[in-house]
Scaffold this motif. Sequence first.
Motif, PDB file in Angstrom:
ATOM      1  N   ARG A  44       1.367  -1.648   0.281  1.00 46.58           N
ATOM      2  CA  ARG A  44      -0.054  -0.255  -0.148  1.00 46.58           C
ATOM      3  C   ARG A  44       1.000   1.430  -0.106  1.00 46.58           C
ATOM      4  O   ARG A  44       0.620   1.967  -0.606  1.00 46.58           O
ATOM      5  N   GLN A  45       1.948   1.318   0.627  1.00 45.85           N
ATOM      6  CA  GLN A  45       2.628   2.546   0.721  1.00 45.85           C
ATOM      7  C   GLN A  45       3.745   3.044  -0.661  1.00 45.85           C
ATOM      8  O   GLN A  45       4.228   3.851  -0.891  1.00 45.85           O
ATOM      9  N   PRO A  53      -3.850   6.508  -6.317  1.00 47.78           N
ATOM     10  CA  PRO A  53      -4.971   7.249  -5.952  1.00 47.78           C
ATOM     11  C   PRO A  53      -5.123   6.409  -4.438  1.00 47.78           C
ATOM     12  O   PRO A  53      -5.079   5.117  -4.411  1.00 47.78           O
ATOM     13  N   PRO A  54      -5.774   6.558  -3.037  1.00 46.56           N
ATOM     14  CA  PRO A  54      -5.607   5.583  -2.102  1.00 46.56           C
ATOM     15  C   PRO A  54      -6.908   4.644  -2.600  1.00 46.56           C
ATOM     16  O   PRO A  54      -7.781   5.285  -3.347  1.00 46.56           O
ATOM     17  N   PRO A  55      -7.642   3.532  -1.645  1.00 50.87           N
ATOM     18  CA  PRO A  55      -8.678   2.700  -1.948  1.00 50.87           C
ATOM     19  C   PRO A  55     -10.032   3.443  -1.059  1.00 50.87           C
ATOM     20  O   PRO A  55      -9.607   4.480  -0.684  1.00 50.87           O
ATOM     21  N   PRO A  56     -10.395   3.342  -2.445  1.00 54.08           N
ATOM     22  CA  PRO A  56     -12.610   3.943  -1.899  1.00 54.08           C
ATOM     23  C   PRO A  56     -12.596   3.101  -0.581  1.00 54.08           C
ATOM     24  O   PRO A  56     -12.008   2.021   0.015  1.00 54.08           O
ATOM     25  N   ARG A  57     -12.747   3.906   0.350  1.00 51.84           N
ATOM     26  CA  ARG A  57     -13.212   3.534   1.823  1.00 51.84           C
ATOM     27  C   ARG A  57     -15.104   3.269   1.674  1.00 51.84           C
ATOM     28  O   ARG A  57     -14.901   3.971   1.425  1.00 51.84           O
ATOM     29  N   ALA A  58     -15.349   2.248   2.538  1.00 54.31           N
ATOM     30  CA  ALA A  58     -16.889   1.681   2.272  1.00 54.31           C
ATOM     31  C   ALA A  58     -17.386   3.084   3.205  1.00 54.31           C
ATOM     32  O   ALA A  58     -16.964   2.604   4.744  1.00 54.31           O
ATOM     33  N   LYS A  59     -18.216   3.221   2.522  1.00 49.02           N
ATOM     34  CA  LYS A  59     -19.238   4.638   3.731  1.00 49.02           C
ATOM     35  C   LYS A  59     -20.651   3.424   3.918  1.00 49.02           C
ATOM     36  O   LYS A  59     -21.318   3.167   3.288  1.00 49.02           O
ATOM     37  N   GLY A  60     -20.965   3.556   5.269  1.00 46.85           N
ATOM     38  CA  GLY A  60     -22.653   3.542   5.569  1.00 46.85           C
ATOM     39  C   GLY A  60     -22.408   2.518   6.312  1.00 46.85           C
ATOM     40  O   GLY A  60     -23.135   1.116   6.103  1.00 46.85           O
ATOM     41  N   ARG A  61     -21.370   1.889   5.843  1.00 46.58           N
ATOM     42  CA  ARG A  61     -20.875  -0.147   5.877  1.00 46.58           C
ATOM     43  C   ARG A  61     -20.621  -0.015   7.869  1.00 46.58           C
ATOM     44  O   ARG A  61     -20.384   0.499   8.603  1.00 46.58           O
ATOM     45  N   MET A  62     -22.612  -1.206   7.859  1.00 50.06           N
ATOM     46  CA  MET A  62     -22.465  -1.733   9.391  1.00 50.06           C
ATOM     47  C   MET A  62     -21.862  -2.509  10.167  1.00 50.06           C
ATOM     48  O   MET A  62     -20.761  -3.347   9.345  1.00 50.06           O
ATOM     49  N   LYS A  63     -21.294  -2.378  10.750  1.00 50.14           N
ATOM     50  CA  LYS A  63     -20.005  -3.732  11.694  1.00 50.14           C
ATOM     51  C   LYS A  63     -20.763  -4.320  12.687  1.00 50.14           C
ATOM     52  O   LYS A  63     -21.872  -4.769  12.219  1.00 50.14           O
ATOM     53  N   GLU A  64     -19.472  -5.337  12.369  1.00 50.11           N
ATOM     54  CA  GLU A  64     -19.552  -6.705  12.237  1.00 50.11           C
ATOM     55  C   GLU A  64     -20.965  -7.134  13.561  1.00 50.11           C
ATOM     56  O   GLU A  64     -21.963  -7.826  13.216  1.00 50.11           O
ATOM     57  N   PRO A  65     -20.749  -6.801  15.101  1.00 53.60           N
ATOM     58  CA  PRO A  65     -22.092  -7.155  15.376  1.00 53.60           C
ATOM     59  C   PRO A  65     -23.170  -6.419  15.365  1.00 53.60           C
ATOM     60  O   PRO A  65     -24.195  -6.987  15.483  1.00 53.60           O
ATOM     61  N   LEU A  66     -22.957  -5.335  15.024  1.00 57.25           N
ATOM     62  CA  LEU A  66     -25.078  -5.188  14.437  1.00 57.25           C
ATOM     63  C   LEU A  66     -25.372  -5.990  13.425  1.00 57.25           C
ATOM     64  O   LEU A  66     -26.645  -6.549  13.860  1.00 57.25           O
TER      65      LEU A  66
END
Length: 85
Positions: A44-45, A53-66
């Motif tokens: 990655r570095q 370009p930096p990898p896209p981040r997942a937006k609105g991703r729910m946490k695993e326990p939820l």
Amino acid sequence: MVKGISRQVIVVKAPDEPLFEQAIFILREDAVGKNGISQRQLLRQAKEAAGYPPPPRAKGRMKEPLCITLGAAAMGLVWLVTSLL
């Protein structure tokens, strides 16, 4: 040419660059074991340094326990509805 020396390198293909085909990064001797850096972090570095370009981040991703809780609740609701019918 010096014989008997081995070095670790990372080769990264240049992103959309008309002049350059690839970038070659020579790792420091202490880079691999230093601070527990993984191969994924090294790559990655290297890609960031090569201009990726930096990898896209997942937006609105729910946490695993939820997700587990919501899934269990949905299955319980399905079980309840089918048992009442």
